[in-house]
Design an enzyme around this catalytic site. Structure first.
Site, mmCIF file in Angstrom:
data_model
loop_
_atom_site.group_PDB
_atom_site.id
_atom_site.type_symbol
_atom_site.label_atom_id
_atom_site.label_comp_id
_atom_site.label_asym_id
_atom_site.label_seq_id
_atom_site.Cartn_x
_atom_site.Cartn_y
_atom_site.Cartn_z
ATOM 1 N N LYS A 158 0.840 -1.202 0.000
ATOM 2 C CA LYS A 158 0.000 0.000 0.000
ATOM 3 C C LYS A 158 0.872 1.248 0.000
ATOM 4 O O LYS A 158 0.604 2.211 -0.712
ATOM 5 C CB LYS A 158 -0.935 -0.021 1.225
ATOM 6 C CG LYS A 158 -2.052 -1.063 1.080
ATOM 7 C CD LYS A 158 -2.828 -1.323 2.371
ATOM 8 C CE LYS A 158 -3.836 -2.457 2.170
ATOM 9 N NZ LYS A 158 -4.559 -2.854 3.373
ATOM 10 N N GLN A 197 -4.713 -1.822 9.710
ATOM 11 C CA GLN A 197 -4.617 -3.116 9.029
ATOM 12 C C GLN A 197 -5.200 -4.232 9.898
ATOM 13 O O GLN A 197 -4.867 -4.355 11.083
ATOM 14 C CB GLN A 197 -3.147 -3.408 8.685
ATOM 15 C CG GLN A 197 -2.936 -4.657 7.862
ATOM 16 C CD GLN A 197 -3.526 -4.587 6.458
ATOM 17 O OE1 GLN A 197 -3.617 -3.530 5.862
ATOM 18 N NE2 GLN A 197 -3.958 -5.717 5.934
ATOM 19 N N ASP A 215 -11.105 2.761 4.199
ATOM 20 C CA ASP A 215 -11.522 1.364 4.029
ATOM 21 C C ASP A 215 -13.040 1.252 3.883
ATOM 22 O O ASP A 215 -13.550 0.195 3.508
ATOM 23 C CB ASP A 215 -11.117 0.548 5.270
ATOM 24 C CG ASP A 215 -9.772 -0.152 5.118
ATOM 25 O OD1 ASP A 215 -9.486 -0.643 4.013
ATOM 26 O OD2 ASP A 215 -9.031 -0.202 6.118
HETATM 27 N N1 GUN Z 1 -6.968 -6.954 5.977
HETATM 28 C C1 GUN Z 1 -7.330 -7.678 4.899
HETATM 29 N N2 GUN Z 1 -7.946 -6.894 3.998
HETATM 30 C C2 GUN Z 1 -7.998 -5.647 4.522
HETATM 31 C C3 GUN Z 1 -8.504 -4.409 4.055
HETATM 32 O O1 GUN Z 1 -9.075 -4.294 2.969
HETATM 33 N N3 GUN Z 1 -8.335 -3.346 4.896
HETATM 34 C C4 GUN Z 1 -7.712 -3.465 6.107
HETATM 35 N N4 GUN Z 1 -7.617 -2.366 6.854
HETATM 36 N N5 GUN Z 1 -7.230 -4.608 6.565
HETATM 37 C C5 GUN Z 1 -7.375 -5.692 5.764
#
Ligand code: GUN
Length: 292
Positions: free
Chosen positions: A54, A98, A121
């Site tokens: 990311k 995350q 998100d």
């Molecule tokens: N863990 C797995 N997929 C995601 C996501 O799309 N966002 C976040 N914050 N954590 C994740």
């Protein structure tokens, strides 16, 4: 005839080039570059890879990013304090915590504490509610990435039957909700589906799946979707990322599906890159919301 393979990496490059231009336009009129802050709690190896990806993607499109690494033994209160600080920091456009978080942390409490206007998100109940009412602020990254993939592969959903396998808050539920709406950010052709949301208690899952024009597998079980569960010519979207002794494996038996489906996403290199790309789109949107 073998299915066409939807190249998530290439689609992401295309969309990221567009986002890069939009970020440059935003900065050119005097705004600070958008900034994404990712919070990583503990040492989960997969999460470390995701967060790194990311950050790299943000850099590619001109979005600033910070990674806040927090000890795995932290408490819910520690995280709430951090989220509160980030909410109040006007240099931060988007906040991402995350997942998964360690067991001792109340994940919902932490996610609910993120300011809804920085919630890139789209996990906050306010953003989930807006989506369900058909007036979204942010669109959830993986489901909207899938809509982008279908759109750019010229696969519409209006009037079609869609089967979503898996009812998670991150993928399955918002995916079903989005495709059942009257309209989408990419137009009504990319909504208006008849959606069936299947889960572990669904009795005739294979039958429902095999009737679907678009099949989204987001169940987290390696090779769960077998050839008999796919309608000939269907679009098969594999959200699974399962670590097995054979390496990364999706939720779909790819080799078998290739012979039956009309289009299919690979794992890796399918949905994953789109999730990251939509996160960038949302971060730019968050920065724009702050600038008005
Ligand atoms: N863990 C797995 N997929 C995601 C996501 O799309 N966002 C976040 N914050 N954590 C994740």
């Amino acid at each position: 005839m073998a299915a066409s393979i939807i190249d998530g990496k290439q689609l992401s490059r295309d969309i990221q080039a567009e986002i890069k231009q939009q970020v440059a336009d935003f900065v050119a009129v005097g705004n600070a570059a958008p900034k994404l802050v990712a919070v990583l709690v503990g040492e989960d190896p997969a999460s470390q890879v995701y967060v790194k990806n990311k950050k790299l993607a943000a850099k590619r499109v001109g979005i600033d990013s910070d990674l806040m690494r927090i000890d795995g033994s932290s408490t819910t209160e520690d995280l709430l304090k951090l989220v509160n600080d980030l909410n109040n920091d006007s240099s931060v456009s988007g906040i991402l915590v995350q997942l998964p978080l360690p067991d001792q942390i109340d994940s919902l409490k932490v996610l609910d504490a993120i300011s809804p206007t920085k919630d890139v998100d789209a996990f906050h109940p306010e953003n989930v509610g807006l989506l369900s009412q058909g007036r979204p602020r942010f669109l959830p990254c993986t489901p909207f990435g899938i809509v982008h993939m279908l759109f750019r592969s010229k696969i519409t959903t209006s009037g079609k039957s869609v089967c979503v396998i898996g009812r998670s808050d991150i993928v399955g539920k918002p995916m079903a909700m989005m495709l059942a709406q009257k309209d989408s950010a990419l137009g009504p052709d990319m909504a208006n589906a008849t959606v069936t949301l299947c889960h572990s208690r669904t009795k005739n899952l294979a039958e429902v799946a095999a009737a679907a024009d678009v099949l989204v597998a987001a169940i987290g079980r390696p090779k769960f979707v077998t050839a008999d569960m796919i309608k000939p010519g269907a679009a098969v979207i594999d959200v699974g990322i399962n670590r097995t002794d054979d390496g990364l494996v999706g939720d779909v038996d790819f080799d078998a599906a290739l012979e039956i489906a009309g289009a299919i996403t690979p794992v890796p290199g399918g949905v994953g890159p789109l999730t990251v790309t939509i996160l960038l789109e949302n971060t730019l949107k968050a920065a724009k919301l702050m600038s008005v």
